[in-house]
Design an enzyme around this catalytic site. Structure first.
Site, PDB file in Angstrom:
ATOM      1  N   ARG A 232      42.837  66.037  -4.124  1.00 54.93           N
ATOM      2  CA  ARG A 232      43.870  65.530  -5.017  1.00 54.93           C
ATOM      3  C   ARG A 232      44.987  66.555  -5.041  1.00 54.93           C
ATOM      4  O   ARG A 232      44.742  67.753  -4.924  1.00 54.93           O
ATOM      5  CB  ARG A 232      43.311  65.337  -6.430  1.00 54.93           C
ATOM      6  CG  ARG A 232      42.515  64.073  -6.637  1.00 54.93           C
ATOM      7  CD  ARG A 232      43.449  62.848  -6.677  1.00 54.93           C
ATOM      8  NE  ARG A 232      42.742  61.615  -7.001  1.00 54.93           N
ATOM      9  CZ  ARG A 232      42.305  60.751  -6.086  1.00 54.93           C
ATOM     10  NH1 ARG A 232      42.479  60.998  -4.795  1.00 54.93           N
ATOM     11  NH2 ARG A 232      41.715  59.632  -6.464  1.00 54.93           N
ATOM     12  N   GLU A 261      53.379  61.739  -6.129  1.00 54.40           N
ATOM     13  CA  GLU A 261      53.363  60.796  -5.010  1.00 54.40           C
ATOM     14  C   GLU A 261      54.117  59.546  -5.406  1.00 54.40           C
ATOM     15  O   GLU A 261      53.930  59.048  -6.515  1.00 54.40           O
ATOM     16  CB  GLU A 261      51.921  60.434  -4.631  1.00 54.40           C
ATOM     17  CG  GLU A 261      51.133  61.633  -4.129  1.00 54.40           C
ATOM     18  CD  GLU A 261      49.689  61.298  -3.761  1.00 54.40           C
ATOM     19  OE1 GLU A 261      49.317  60.115  -3.815  1.00 54.40           O
ATOM     20  OE2 GLU A 261      48.945  62.216  -3.412  1.00 54.40           O
ATOM     21  N   HIS A 280      49.230  60.171   1.802  1.00 49.93           N
ATOM     22  CA  HIS A 280      47.986  59.743   1.136  1.00 49.93           C
ATOM     23  C   HIS A 280      47.376  58.529   1.840  1.00 49.93           C
ATOM     24  O   HIS A 280      47.182  57.469   1.228  1.00 49.93           O
ATOM     25  CB  HIS A 280      48.239  59.427  -0.343  1.00 49.93           C
ATOM     26  CG  HIS A 280      46.992  59.532  -1.186  1.00 49.93           C
ATOM     27  ND1 HIS A 280      46.982  59.886  -2.504  1.00 49.93           N
ATOM     28  CD2 HIS A 280      45.680  59.331  -0.864  1.00 49.93           C
ATOM     29  CE1 HIS A 280      45.733  59.896  -2.973  1.00 49.93           C
ATOM     30  NE2 HIS A 280      44.930  59.554  -1.988  1.00 49.93           N
ATOM     31  N   ALA A 283      42.337  58.111   4.094  1.00 48.35           N
ATOM     32  CA  ALA A 283      41.119  57.317   3.903  1.00 48.35           C
ATOM     33  C   ALA A 283      41.297  55.855   4.275  1.00 48.35           C
ATOM     34  O   ALA A 283      40.321  55.108   4.300  1.00 48.35           O
ATOM     35  CB  ALA A 283      40.693  57.398   2.445  1.00 48.35           C
TER      36      ALA A 283
END
Lengths: 331, 331
Positions: A232, A261, A280, A283
């Site tokens: 994070r 962000e 980001h 994932a």
């Protein structure tokens, strides 16, 4: 709610998520946006936080108590750690199992990209410049991975498979971990940092981990070491990272998460020397939305059948305490 | 030459190579450039081809016979496969052991970079653009690695460690290879290509492999598959690759080697869609020159002691036939 009723499931999302068709007829799904959350929550049996980058939950949480079950389509639960939820009987579950391997691959890829200077090669290609350079091997180098949960573990396994020597650091030291052998405790981190060629932050955001990568930590690292963050943003004091890069104390870095962000267009991080910025997305694979929905659908079936839910977050800790994945949960 | 004499070793190089100090007093090292090769070769006992990207050997080779031993600081020996050397008694050795793992890491890195679109991410960073995208997992995808030698094998092992399902293709099929289990023969390649998400060329350049990746081969691949070449440029018909990329038959590619090197600034390959161009540097690490010298120094000791040399090339085949590395040679 009994089995004879159809539960009301609020879905925090502007658009209908894909992959929830298996719930047709088994749940009353109600799409809700942040502005309607306070009005709809009191009547909800469960809440699916699909758009998880929200800070609207604390203010919208009913004084009389929220839904019995909250599921978030994320790995991190830091945004849900507000007192009214933490102190309630509401069960909180997350998306463990969806993100681990993609993030591990991202970390492996960025480490290889830093070692081989792919960014420099691609920039020269744009200019049609053929310029041979020597680069580094990653095999035999040392990595410290901070984060004893599934993401840190998957990352440690993947880097180990590439021939790196990996030390995994988590909240709880374990001498004989069934999956990775040894887990170092946070107290050992200071002793490990000076040996590392690569330091990977893959920890959840808790009060213990906030700001843990600061000038002091970067100063402990070997000169020229590289740092990656897939945990994070607030794990890192970004001004200190910037200074360490500019001073050459760090030889490079890769950040996928940031304190703010989207990263503002005027942030100095965009142009920091040796820093790779990604939005980001480490994932998020082509199947991630379906994968996220599948975790919720599976847990919904368990909830309705009165069976134990998967991925139950320890709300006092702020994450799921690690257990050997005998049941396949963390895969 | 006997042990009582000091052998004359020609070193084809403009600058003294590093790492040859152990030969001080044991060999008469003579640095030679291409233009002096024909004059110096007749009196040489051995030749170290340090600057291996040379085409000067065939014309300079003495009619009366060359040195008894030629060592090249390269993995590929295609430039040395001229008849006067092939048909002679001269022993040819190469730099096997130096390049395998760096190349395997390069391939793994570029596959991850293609799957995760690192080039697109780095380009957006340059423009301060935060744009989330979904990308691919590599775990579970299928790779065909063409090249049954140490480079192909190291690549196959590394990709397998990352969770890819890998088929290794070599000249000789083996059902029970001690290192990688199964090696498919070249005859099986056509059947393997349509299944592959990734096709990696890591073969030596021989008459059998020249032009093997052409329109026909690209046409057999799955639409959107990706192709990588770390072998030799002439394995690939570059015009056909360009067309396959432009037509979308290939979803991307990464080339480290080219038919003409340096790649001319006006080559259309620089701007081909989805193609990553690197300047023949996949194998070249910060320690590569020392590593190359160490292989020669070790072989020099064997040569002087009358012991078998390592890395003896089968000049009829154009490479070192594979043997299980019980002696550690291929590490």
């Amino acid at each position: 709610m009994t089995d004879s009723t159809t539960p009301r499931v609020l879905v925090l999302s502007g658009e209908p998520p894909p992959g929830l068709e298996p719930l047709d007829g088994r749940a009353e799904l109600r799409l809700v946006t942040e502005d309607r959350l306070a009005a709809e929550l009191p009547a909800a049996d469960a809440l699916l936080v699909w758009e998880f980058a929200t800070d609207a939950l604390p203010a919208a949480w009913p004084r009389a108590g929220g839904p019995r079950w909250v599921h978030t389509a994320s790995a991190g639960v830091d945004r849900l750690m507000f007192p009214a939820l933490v102190d309630s009987d509401t069960v909180l579950t997350n998306a463990r199992g969806v993100f681990e391997q993609p993030i591990a691959e991202y970390v492996a890829g960025q480490i290889l990209a830093l070692a081989k200077d792919f960014a420099g090669t691609y920039a020269r290609q744009r200019d049609h410049v053929w310029q041979h350079r020597v680069t580094e091997r990653v095999g035999g180098t040392r990595a410290v991975v901070v984060g004893g949960g599934p993401i840190g573990r998957a990352t440690a396994r993947t880097l180990g498979a590439l021939g790196l020597r990996v030390a995994l650091v988590g909240r709880t030291a374990r001498a004989d971990d069934p999956e990775v052998g040894r887990v170092h405790g946070f107290a050992e981190l200071d002793a490990l940092l000076p040996e590392a060629d690569w330091v990977v932050s893959a920890a959840p955001l808790t009060e213990q981990t906030r700001d843990m990568f600061d000038a002091r930590a970067f100063g402990l690292m070997k000169r020229g070491a590289r740092f990656l963050n897939v945990g994070r943003g607030p794990l890192v004091v970004e001004a200190d990272l910037l200074e360490a890069l500019r001073a050459g104390q760090l030889g490079g870095a890769a950040l996928d998460v940031f304190r703010e962000e989207p990263l503002p267009a005027d942030s100095p991080l965009w142009d920091a020397p040796g820093l790779l910025v990604s939005p980001h997305m480490a994932a998020d694979t082509t199947t991630w939305l379906d994968d996220l929905a599948a975790v919720f659908v599976d847990n919904f079936g368990r909830w309705r059948a009165g069976r134990p839910l998967r991925n139950v977050v320890d709300k006092k800790l702020g994450y799921i305490p690690y257990a050997a994945p005998a049941d396949g949960v963390s895969r």
